[in-house]
Design a protein around this motif. Structure first.
Motif, PDB file in Angstrom:
ATOM      1  N   GLY A   9       0.816  -1.215   0.000  1.00 14.10           N
ATOM      2  CA  GLY A   9       0.000   0.000   0.000  1.00 14.10           C
ATOM      3  C   GLY A   9       0.844   1.256   0.000  1.00 14.10           C
ATOM      4  N   THR A  13       1.176   4.011  -3.113  1.00  9.11           N
ATOM      5  CA  THR A  13       0.826   5.408  -2.845  1.00  9.11           C
ATOM      6  C   THR A  13       1.835   6.354  -3.476  1.00  9.11           C
ATOM      7  OG1 THR A  13      -0.239   4.798  -0.778  1.00  9.11           O
ATOM      8  CG2 THR A  13       0.416   7.080  -1.001  1.00  9.11           C
ATOM      9  N   HIS A  84      -3.939   7.315   1.521  1.00 12.09           N
ATOM     10  CA  HIS A  84      -3.307   6.367   0.601  1.00 12.09           C
ATOM     11  C   HIS A  84      -4.214   6.114  -0.607  1.00 12.09           C
ATOM     12  CE1 HIS A  84      -0.650   5.455   3.981  1.00 12.09           C
ATOM     13  NE2 HIS A  84       0.117   4.760   3.150  1.00 12.09           N
ATOM     14  N   CYS A 115      -4.234  -0.774  -3.784  1.00 11.82           N
ATOM     15  CA  CYS A 115      -3.711   0.095  -2.725  1.00 11.82           C
ATOM     16  C   CYS A 115      -4.797   0.415  -1.706  1.00 11.82           C
ATOM     17  CB  CYS A 115      -3.149   1.383  -3.333  1.00 11.82           C
ATOM     18  SG  CYS A 115      -2.575   2.555  -2.103  1.00 11.82           S
TER      19      CYS A 115
END
Length: 151
Positions: A9, A13, A84, A115
């Motif tokens: 994640g 980002t 994010h 994500c």
């Protein structure tokens, strides 16, 4: 496992907005690149504003059941919206609206959703947080597309 998902994640980002820059520049030009940077900045300001307004608790602070990884810690509050998810969704939807050919947006959209859902899986956000971030990113890009078409 939890660190791998968290890092995925975190990497997405950063990776999606950065990789969007050359895609937008080479397929659309400098004007669209500057437009993307403006949309991205506005989107991230909206996230911070909404986090401050709602100050929603994170799932780890709640007794409700949600799919997550035990032991992953987050800061208190500020769950709504997911920064994010917003950072990943903004370039994906910008490319969807402004970059041709259309197939270029598909990997960006897929990775943006991956994500977003990693944030739910590690119990950093509620599903509503990541879905809302995607919707806000989508509508920010629609509004920006309208403004560009009017000017």
């Amino acid at each position: 496992m939890k660190n791998i998902i968290k890092k995925l994640g975190d990497v997405l980002t950063i990776l999606l907005p950065v990789s969007a820059l050359p895609v937008i520049y080479f397929l659309c030009g400098l004007r669209d690149l500057i437009s993307f940077v403006v949309v991205y900045a506005i989107g991230n300001l909206v996230v911070q504003l909404l986090k401050g307004i709602f100050d929603a608790p994170r799932p780890r602070d709640s007794k409700e059941h949600v799919l997550y990884i035990h032991g992953y810690s987050h800061g208190d509050g500020e769950s709504f919206l997911s920064g994010h998810a917003m950072s990943a969704a903004l370039p994906a939807y910008y490319i969807l609206f402004f970059v041709k050919p259309l197939w270029v947006c598909l990997p960006f959209l897929l990775l943006a959703w991956i994500c977003a859902w990693t944030r739910v899986f590690v119990k950093a956000h509620w599903p509503l947080d990541v879905v809302s971030a995607n919707l806000v990113a989508f509508f920010l890009n629609i509004c920006f597309a309208y403004c560009v078409s009017v000017l």
